[in-house]
Every structure is written in C-alpha cells, then in structure tokens.
Scaffold this motif. Structure first.
Motif, short mmCIF file in Angstrom:
data_model
loop_
_atom_site.label_atom_id
_atom_site.label_comp_id
_atom_site.label_asym_id
_atom_site.label_seq_id
_atom_site.Cartn_x
_atom_site.Cartn_y
_atom_site.Cartn_z
N PRO A 98 50.67 24.28 61.94
CA PRO A 98 50.17 25.49 61.27
C PRO A 98 50.79 25.64 59.89
O PRO A 98 52.00 25.41 59.72
N TYR A 99 49.98 25.99 58.92
CA TYR A 99 50.49 26.17 57.56
C TYR A 99 51.61 27.20 57.55
O TYR A 99 51.52 28.25 58.17
N GLY A 100 52.70 26.85 56.90
CA GLY A 100 53.84 27.75 56.82
C GLY A 100 54.79 27.63 57.99
O GLY A 100 55.81 28.33 58.03
N SER A 101 54.46 26.77 58.95
CA SER A 101 55.31 26.59 60.12
C SER A 101 55.87 25.18 60.14
O SER A 101 55.32 24.25 59.56
N THR A 102 56.97 25.02 60.83
CA THR A 102 57.52 23.69 61.07
C THR A 102 57.20 23.23 62.49
O THR A 102 57.54 22.11 62.87
N TRP A 103 56.53 24.10 63.27
CA TRP A 103 56.20 23.74 64.65
C TRP A 103 55.05 22.76 64.63
O TRP A 103 54.12 22.89 63.84
N ARG A 104 55.11 21.82 65.56
CA ARG A 104 54.06 20.81 65.63
C ARG A 104 53.52 20.76 67.06
O ARG A 104 54.28 20.59 68.01
N TYR A 105 52.23 20.93 67.21
CA TYR A 105 51.58 20.76 68.51
C TYR A 105 51.11 19.32 68.63
O TYR A 105 50.59 18.74 67.66
N TRP A 106 51.28 18.76 69.83
CA TRP A 106 50.95 17.35 70.06
C TRP A 106 49.84 17.18 71.10
O TRP A 106 49.75 17.94 72.05
N GLY A 107 49.05 16.14 70.88
CA GLY A 107 48.13 15.70 71.92
C GLY A 107 48.83 14.73 72.86
O GLY A 107 50.00 14.40 72.68
N GLN A 108 48.07 14.25 73.84
CA GLN A 108 48.66 13.39 74.86
C GLN A 108 48.66 11.91 74.45
O GLN A 108 49.33 11.10 75.09
#
Length: 116
Positions: A98-108
């Motif tokens: 997400p823009y402005g975030s350092t969090w990263r969501y991952w696929g499998q």
C-alpha cells in the motif's frame, strides 16, 4: 482480508513465454504498488519487477524480457515473461505494498520451470 492469488506458472522450454497473473481481493489494489519476486532453490528471494500508478522497474537480469502491468479494474497484476532461460526457474510471488506503507502482502507463489 487481503488475498493475493498467483496463477500462470508451469513448465516451458528455454526461449518460450509465460504470463503470470496476480489477482488481489480486498480494496487495496488500486492504492498499492505491485511487485513480483522470485526465489530459486537455495537462493534468496529477489525482486523481479515493480509497478506503481506511473512507473515500472525491473531487475537487470530480466530487463527487456519481462513486462509488468496492472489492470486496476480487474484488481490484477501481470508479469509477461519472454525469452525465458533456465536460470529464470523459481517460485514467483506477487506482493502488494500500500502506498505510504512498508507492509507487504504476499501471495502463495507459483512455480515456473524453464527446461534447457
């Protein structure tokens, strides 16, 4: 709940092409940078390509062969891979940042195997 689901991997001969897709559920897609990573056996995960609303970036090893794109209406990111080489063999993962975030969501992940 954010989910990323990759598809399109498989076995291909050297010189061939594959297109990977990453379908994102939830409401984050249009507000996120999308990335494709890969991890070969015994190696670290590496960034292959990234796309924002206005820019694309590629690893040197894939520049000119891979193309990243996105369809915000379909909540889907793509990685078109051409002129594949055996060294492209890896599990390919998509990620949403997400823009402005350092969090990263991952696929499998999806397996890509290139035979010589």
């Amino acid at each position: 709940q954010v989910q990323l689901v990759e598809s399109g991997g498989g076995l291909v001969q050297a010189g061939g092409s594959l297109r990977l897709s990453c379908l994102a559920s939830g409401s984050i897609f249009s507000g996120s940078a999308m990335e494709w990573y890969r991890q070969a056996p015994g190696k670290q995960r590496e960034l292959v390509a990234a796309i924002t609303s206005s820019n694309t970036n590629y690893a040197h090893s894939v520049k000119g062969r891979f193309t990243i794109s996105r369809d915000n209406a379909e909540n889907t990111a793509y990685l078109q891979m051409s002129s594949l080489k055996p060294e492209d063999t890896a599990v390919y993962y998509c990620a949403a940042v997400p823009y402005g975030s350092t969090w990263r969501y991952w696929g499998q992940g999806t397996q890509v195997t290139v035979s010589s």
